[in-house]
Design an enzyme around this catalytic site. Sequence first.
Site, PDB file in Angstrom:
ATOM      1  N   ASP A  48       1.438 -16.639  -2.181  1.00 29.54           N
ATOM      2  CA  ASP A  48       1.291 -15.588  -1.177  1.00 29.54           C
ATOM      3  C   ASP A  48      -0.163 -15.559  -0.717  1.00 29.54           C
ATOM      4  OD1 ASP A  48       1.173 -13.358   0.388  1.00 29.54           O
ATOM      5  OD2 ASP A  48       2.255 -12.040  -0.992  1.00 29.54           O
TER       6      ASP A  48
ATOM      7  N   TYR B 248       0.453  -7.894  -5.009  1.00 27.04           N
ATOM      8  CA  TYR B 248       1.202  -7.146  -4.001  1.00 27.04           C
ATOM      9  C   TYR B 248       1.788  -8.135  -3.014  1.00 27.04           C
ATOM     10  CZ  TYR B 248       2.147  -3.976  -0.061  1.00 27.04           C
ATOM     11  OH  TYR B 248       2.736  -3.279   0.972  1.00 27.04           O
TER      12      TYR B 248
ATOM     13  N   LYS C 295      -2.369 -11.429   8.034  1.00 25.96           N
ATOM     14  CA  LYS C 295      -3.704 -10.854   8.216  1.00 25.96           C
ATOM     15  C   LYS C 295      -4.649 -11.708   9.070  1.00 25.96           C
ATOM     16  CE  LYS C 295      -3.482  -8.025   4.018  1.00 25.96           C
ATOM     17  NZ  LYS C 295      -3.627  -6.601   4.142  1.00 25.96           N
TER      18      LYS C 295
HETATM   19  N1  PMP Z   1       1.097 -10.146   0.512  1.00 27.97           N
HETATM   20  C1  PMP Z   1      -0.165  -9.868   0.191  1.00 27.97           C
HETATM   21  C2  PMP Z   1      -0.880 -10.731  -0.806  1.00 27.97           C
HETATM   22  C3  PMP Z   1      -0.816  -8.782   0.776  1.00 27.97           C
HETATM   23  O1  PMP Z   1      -2.072  -8.481   0.416  1.00 27.97           O
HETATM   24  C4  PMP Z   1      -0.114  -8.003   1.744  1.00 27.97           C
HETATM   25  C5  PMP Z   1      -0.782  -6.832   2.446  1.00 27.97           C
HETATM   26  N2  PMP Z   1      -1.881  -6.282   1.864  1.00 27.97           N
HETATM   27  C6  PMP Z   1       1.204  -8.341   2.038  1.00 27.97           C
HETATM   28  C7  PMP Z   1       1.776  -9.423   1.417  1.00 27.97           C
HETATM   29  C8  PMP Z   1       1.998  -7.552   3.043  1.00 27.97           C
HETATM   30  O2  PMP Z   1       1.520  -7.768   4.325  1.00 27.97           O
HETATM   31  P1  PMP Z   1       1.770  -6.705   5.492  1.00 27.97           P
HETATM   32  O3  PMP Z   1       0.985  -5.488   5.159  1.00 27.97           O
HETATM   33  O4  PMP Z   1       1.304  -7.414   6.716  1.00 27.97           O
HETATM   34  O5  PMP Z   1       3.250  -6.450   5.518  1.00 27.97           O
END
Ligand code: PMP
Length: 439
Positions: A248, A143, A276
């Site tokens: 990511d 994701y 995060k």
């Molecule tokens: N990349 C990864 C690997 C994630 O787990 C997430 C959120 N769970 C995101 C991007 C998106 O981050 P946000 O919810 O802060 O937009």
Amino acid sequence: MNRYEKSKAKYEESKRYLAGGVASSLRTAMKPVPLFAQSGKGSKVVDVDGNSYIDYLLAYGPLILGHANPALTDALHEAMQKGITFGLQHEGEIEAAKRLTELLPCAEKAVLSGSGTEAVMLALRLARAYTGRRKVVRFHGHYHGWSDSIFTAFPSADMRASAAAAGGDSGVQPGTGGQSELSLQDVILLPWNDSDALLEALESHGDEIAAVISEPIMCNSGCIAPRPGYLELVRAETERRGIVFIMDEVITGFRLGLGGAHGRFGIQPDLVTIGKAMGSGIAVSGVAGSAKLMKLIEDGTVSHLGTLNGNGVATAAVLATIAELSKNEGAAYNVMEDTTQGLVTGLRALLKKHGKSGIINHAGGPVFHFMFTEEEAVEDFASFNKRDSAAYSRFAEEMLAEGVLVRPNGLWYVSAVHSAEDVEATLQAADAALGRLPG
Ligand code: PMP
């Protein structure tokens, strides 16, 4: 009186004004009701009914220091009193970016944004602008936020098999209504941890591919570890073909260590996206990486925009988080590793005791995935999809009744303030919850 009476009433009230009753669609998954929080302190959160929970949801990952960590809240108060945001430059930005470049091995320069989604958007733009190419390789089960150009549905293995049998595509479907299929036309969706699939795609489309984007551990689908040599292969093959490798690390950044997963694994991506845990719950994210890519922002080729980017509260959160996590040579990471080991070992023993077929995937760091499944091992997205989601959701509900808050999909986050007593109480709760599951 029902244990969740006030949360239930508030959910109904919320739905009258807040579309869907929750502020992020995923939150409706919590059973028997999306809980309403009253307050949080340390490893505990209290709901509006007065129920207290040991918290392993941790706001979906950010709360690596637990709730209301005093060093963090003091830093935030101080920053707010000085003025929350200016739209001018300030020293906090320099300091935050400097710390990121010092700590993250791949980072020569960094920028600050507001969310993981935005960080990924920027990283993709940098990759496309740098290479002059359009295609992006991403992987099933990962994701990367919900922006148009990367958000895809998580098709089940069955759906993909039937689409393939019908001569359909390999499963690049929009992740939401209202998202144009055209926005995904440059996405190549591949199985992860599959070297042959990667090599084949790079062989056929290599000179059209701008970026390969990957979580270092597939945290979003089963906390699956990269096979030995896989990320090294991604690195070597992308480098050879002039493709930008984006790691990511929105989940793993500052969670797997001060140098992120790439520091831990000793791999140098071109760009890394973080979010995060870097802000301990304050909205902040970043992109960091090689000077040659970041130069595109410096020379104006790629715009990086955002009214609240780098605001004083966000940078104070980043600096306080890093300061706390760096104390005593990063002792918090050893504590978290021990706490996580205690939970994982204890939960595995309880599965055995109750004769339940389940797997706990822990690929290192204070994050793991607990699932009920008949599979012997869950090492790819196809086997992850065979888990019994309904049984786990039921277990999560039983855990709530026992005073432990876990995400209904099975992903557990551990903080630096979860204690040995928390682990013991959690295992007692799991013992009771497992005992109440049917079958
Ligand atoms: N990349 C990864 C690997 C994630 O787990 C997430 C959120 N769970 C995101 C991007 C998106 O981050 P946000 O919810 O802060 O937009």
